[in-house]
Motif scaffolding. Structure first.
Motif, PDB file in Angstrom:
ATOM      1  N   GLY A 170       0.827  -1.198   0.000  1.00 40.87           N
ATOM      2  CA  GLY A 170       0.000   0.000   0.000  1.00 40.87           C
ATOM      3  C   GLY A 170       0.864   1.252   0.000  1.00 40.87           C
ATOM      4  O   GLY A 170       1.999   1.244  -0.486  1.00 40.87           O
ATOM      5  N   PRO A 171       0.342   2.361   0.525  1.00 35.63           N
ATOM      6  CA  PRO A 171       1.071   3.632   0.486  1.00 35.63           C
ATOM      7  C   PRO A 171       2.445   3.529   1.143  1.00 35.63           C
ATOM      8  O   PRO A 171       2.604   2.901   2.182  1.00 35.63           O
ATOM      9  CB  PRO A 171       0.156   4.589   1.259  1.00 35.63           C
ATOM     10  N   VAL A 172       3.418   4.184   0.521  1.00 42.39           N
ATOM     11  CA  VAL A 172       4.784   4.211   1.038  1.00 42.39           C
ATOM     12  C   VAL A 172       4.979   5.494   1.829  1.00 42.39           C
ATOM     13  O   VAL A 172       4.495   6.554   1.412  1.00 42.39           O
ATOM     14  CB  VAL A 172       5.799   4.148  -0.123  1.00 42.39           C
ATOM     15  N   PRO A 173       5.650   5.436   2.978  1.00 42.34           N
ATOM     16  CA  PRO A 173       5.923   6.670   3.724  1.00 42.34           C
ATOM     17  C   PRO A 173       6.627   7.710   2.849  1.00 42.34           C
ATOM     18  O   PRO A 173       7.383   7.359   1.940  1.00 42.34           O
ATOM     19  CB  PRO A 173       6.835   6.189   4.867  1.00 42.34           C
ATOM     20  N   ASP A 174       6.359   8.967   3.107  1.00 44.51           N
ATOM     21  CA  ASP A 174       6.967  10.050   2.335  1.00 44.51           C
ATOM     22  C   ASP A 174       8.485   9.924   2.326  1.00 44.51           C
ATOM     23  O   ASP A 174       9.108   9.627   3.351  1.00 44.51           O
ATOM     24  CB  ASP A 174       6.583  11.412   2.912  1.00 44.51           C
ATOM     25  N   LEU A 206       5.041  -4.489  -2.654  1.00 49.10           N
ATOM     26  CA  LEU A 206       4.310  -5.732  -2.875  1.00 49.10           C
ATOM     27  C   LEU A 206       3.032  -5.493  -3.657  1.00 49.10           C
ATOM     28  O   LEU A 206       2.699  -6.244  -4.580  1.00 49.10           O
ATOM     29  CB  LEU A 206       3.972  -6.407  -1.542  1.00 49.10           C
ATOM     30  N   SER A 207       2.288  -4.465  -3.279  1.00 46.13           N
ATOM     31  CA  SER A 207       1.062  -4.127  -3.992  1.00 46.13           C
ATOM     32  C   SER A 207       0.653  -2.712  -3.616  1.00 46.13           C
ATOM     33  O   SER A 207       0.226  -2.475  -2.483  1.00 46.13           O
ATOM     34  CB  SER A 207      -0.067  -5.102  -3.674  1.00 46.13           C
ATOM     35  N   GLY A 248      -2.827  -2.522  -2.398  1.00 44.99           N
ATOM     36  CA  GLY A 248      -3.173  -3.345  -1.248  1.00 44.99           C
ATOM     37  C   GLY A 248      -3.866  -4.637  -1.603  1.00 44.99           C
ATOM     38  O   GLY A 248      -4.724  -5.126  -0.860  1.00 44.99           O
ATOM     39  N   ASP A 249      -3.483  -5.244  -2.732  1.00 46.50           N
ATOM     40  CA  ASP A 249      -4.087  -6.495  -3.194  1.00 46.50           C
ATOM     41  C   ASP A 249      -3.269  -7.672  -2.666  1.00 46.50           C
ATOM     42  O   ASP A 249      -2.082  -7.806  -2.983  1.00 46.50           O
ATOM     43  CB  ASP A 249      -4.129  -6.514  -4.721  1.00 46.50           C
ATOM     44  N   LEU A 250      -3.887  -8.537  -1.869  1.00 47.24           N
ATOM     45  CA  LEU A 250      -3.149  -9.625  -1.224  1.00 47.24           C
ATOM     46  C   LEU A 250      -2.664 -10.664  -2.225  1.00 47.24           C
ATOM     47  O   LEU A 250      -1.590 -11.255  -2.039  1.00 47.24           O
ATOM     48  CB  LEU A 250      -4.016 -10.284  -0.150  1.00 47.24           C
ATOM     49  N   ARG A 251      -3.420 -10.926  -3.281  1.00 41.21           N
ATOM     50  CA  ARG A 251      -2.965 -11.910  -4.270  1.00 41.21           C
ATOM     51  C   ARG A 251      -1.727 -11.399  -5.008  1.00 41.21           C
ATOM     52  O   ARG A 251      -0.777 -12.153  -5.233  1.00 41.21           O
ATOM     53  CB  ARG A 251      -4.090 -12.244  -5.255  1.00 41.21           C
TER      54      ARG A 251
END
Length: 321
Positions: A252-256, A268-269, A272-275
């Motif tokens: 998901g979102p990456v820290p600034d 990874l995604s 935020g997609d687990l697959r």
């Protein structure tokens, strides 16, 4: 040192070549839809012992035996009605069944590590065709040094096993990127021994019976070692804000970005997609698996669906060694 050959799996002739090598007792890394496996003729004790030697694997840790399907499985194990339902629904595919070992099974004892059960799987892709040419099962744990990151490409295999095995059958990148789920049918329920590419909820929906989790107190199947899948560096889990000296596996979102942010990021995604995250997990660990990377932080991963399998692998990667 062995000269490790690369065999592009482009046609039937290549699959026959792999089968012929296995019949001679050679060690060949083979692709599956989950990760690459290190295959050896499951009836050949010297070949199976070669797996343990090449991987540096403890011999009390059992191996998965790969078969073409139910007919071949019944040569090695007792298949009860519940196991039959699981086979019908999930084979070929990323589900391994731990079943009672037949007394007359043509299987070397090293494969089962002395247990009265055998772990069997029928994979998708080219491996069942190789087995059809061979005519019998192969033992095939992940094609990496024991405890290290599981390989999802032929290049990943060569990172730790080049010169230790006879050949790598290159079938491209694995599609799932995380190992098979391992279960044991127990009459009125299914025991989950290792979460993987098939989720517990998918199994429950398919058979209408509960899936219960094994407490991990004893090794009943492959992949239950506490420390496993580990890169060179230490792994820190559940990290929303990595330190400046850490490499970061994001979900998901990456820290600034800032001077105090992570040294490098593997996503990874982003959505935020687990697959998608499961398919990229071992690629992420492999990317940061280097002697000069001593700290790896990993974003929190939800403990739902495939998140259970992802968190299982990460916990083993982060365990004390």
């Amino acid at each position: 040192m062995i000269e490790t050959r690369i065999i592009p799996l482009v046609d039937d002739a290549a699959e026959r070549q792999v089968a012929e090598r296995l019949s001679r007792g050679e060690l060949v890394a083979v692709p599956t839809e989950t990760v690459y496996g290190l295959a050896a003729d499951a009836a050949n004790g010297a070949a199976v012992a070669g797996i343990f030697e090449a991987k540096g694997r403890p011999r009390f840790n059992p191996l998965i035996a790969h078969v073409t399907g139910r007919d071949m499985a019944e040569r090695y194990a007792e298949v009860d009605p519940l196991a039959g339902r699981l086979i019908e629904r999930f084979w070929p595919g990323p589900l391994t069944l731990v079943l009672p070992l037949r007394g007359d099974a043509p299987l070397h004892p090293l494969v089962t590590a002395g247990l009265p059960t055998v772990a069997l799987r029928s994979a998708q892709g080219s491996l069942p065709r190789v087995l059809a040419h061979l005519g019998r099962a192969v033992a095939a744990p992940s094609a990496n040094r024991s405890g290290r990151v599981s390989p999802t490409t032929a290049a990943h295999v060569l990172r730790t096993l080049d010169g230790r095995i006879d050949a790598v059958a290159d079938g491209g990148a694995a599609t799932h990127g995380i190992e098979s789920t391992i279960v044991q049918p127990r009459g009125d329920h299914v025991m989950l021994l290792r979460p993987g590419a098939v989720t517990a909820s998918e199994i429950e929906a398919a058979i209408g019976l509960p899936v219960r989790r094994h407490d991990g107190s004893t090794i009943l199947a492959p992949g239950q070692m506490r420390s496993h899948y580990a890169p060179h560096g230490r792994v820190r889990l559940g990290v929303s804000q990595p330190d400046a000296d850490e490499h970061y596996i994001a979900f998901g979102p990456v820290p600034d970005a800032s001077p105090s942010g992570p040294r490098a990021v593997f996503q990874l995604s982003e959505r935020g997609d687990l697959r998608e995250a499961a398919s990229r997990l071992f690629e992420a660990l492999s990317t940061f698996d280097a002697p000069d990377i001593d700290r790896i932080a990993v974003a929190p991963i939800p403990m739902e669906g495939l998140g259970e399998a992802i968190n299982d692998r990460l916990a083993r990667a982060a365990a004390d060694r």
